[in-house]
Design a protein around this motif. Structure first.
Motif, short mmCIF file in Angstrom:
data_model
loop_
_atom_site.label_atom_id
_atom_site.label_comp_id
_atom_site.label_asym_id
_atom_site.label_seq_id
_atom_site.Cartn_x
_atom_site.Cartn_y
_atom_site.Cartn_z
N ARG A 27 0.83 -1.21 0.00
CA ARG A 27 0.00 0.00 0.00
C ARG A 27 0.86 1.25 0.00
O ARG A 27 1.92 1.28 0.59
N TYR A 32 -5.42 5.07 -0.13
CA TYR A 32 -6.00 5.41 1.16
C TYR A 32 -7.41 4.87 1.31
O TYR A 32 -7.93 4.82 2.41
N TRP A 53 -9.10 3.72 4.91
CA TRP A 53 -8.21 3.03 5.84
C TRP A 53 -8.11 3.77 7.17
O TRP A 53 -8.19 3.17 8.23
N SER A 54 -7.93 5.07 7.10
CA SER A 54 -7.80 5.87 8.31
C SER A 54 -9.15 6.40 8.73
O SER A 54 -9.79 7.14 7.99
N ARG A 72 -12.36 -2.94 8.03
CA ARG A 72 -10.94 -3.19 7.76
C ARG A 72 -10.23 -3.48 9.06
O ARG A 72 -10.63 -3.05 10.13
N THR A 74 -6.55 -2.83 10.18
CA THR A 74 -5.33 -2.16 9.75
C THR A 74 -4.09 -2.97 10.12
O THR A 74 -3.09 -2.93 9.40
N ASN A 77 -3.83 -5.48 7.42
CA ASN A 77 -3.91 -4.92 6.06
C ASN A 77 -4.98 -5.65 5.23
O ASN A 77 -4.75 -6.00 4.06
N VAL A 79 -9.23 -5.93 4.23
CA VAL A 79 -10.57 -5.34 4.17
C VAL A 79 -11.57 -6.49 4.02
O VAL A 79 -11.31 -7.45 3.30
#
Length: 122
Positions: A27, A32, A53-54, A72, A74, A77, A79
């Motif tokens: 990524r 993003y 993601w954030s 997701r 994180t 990594n 989803v």
């Protein structure tokens, strides 16, 4: 270049559930956001859901709102797309892809995986 691998598809009866996974590697700042799309036989690829993601903000297509949930992890990594109350019209190959914003248009995404088949029987 982001590399994505989908998994979790299968055959399920109408009303059933499946959870799809999309593992991401490589990524960068251009990925993003993650999106799930699907493509039924003979039809164009259509937007299903997207997530940032954030922060985890999400967006859904009207056809799946209330039935599907995108999330997701994180740390992994990865989803996910939790699909409940499945209908025969949800039958399609499901793909994940990455973008730099929360688009609903497939051409704005990159790093497409190989897809995973979801078949819902009536």
């Amino acid at each position: 270049q982001v590399h994505l691998v989908e998994s979790g598809g299968g055959l399920v009866q109408a009303g059933g559930s499946l959870r799809l996974s999309c593992a991401a590697s490589g990524r960068s700042s251009s990925s993003y956001f993650m999106g799930w799309f699907r493509q039924a036989s003979g039809k164009e690829r259509e937007f299903v859901a997207a997530i940032r993601w954030s922060g985890g903000s999400t967006l859904y297509a009207n056809s799946v709102k209330g039935r599907f949930t995108i999330s997701r992890d994180t740390g992994k990594n990865t989803v996910y797309l939790q699909m409940n109350s499945l209908k025969p019209e949800d039958t399609a190959v499901y793909y994940c892809a990455a973008a730099n914003n929360m688009y609903t248009i497939a051409t704005m995404y990159a790093g497409w995986g190989q897809g995973t088949q979801v078949t819902v029987s009536s």
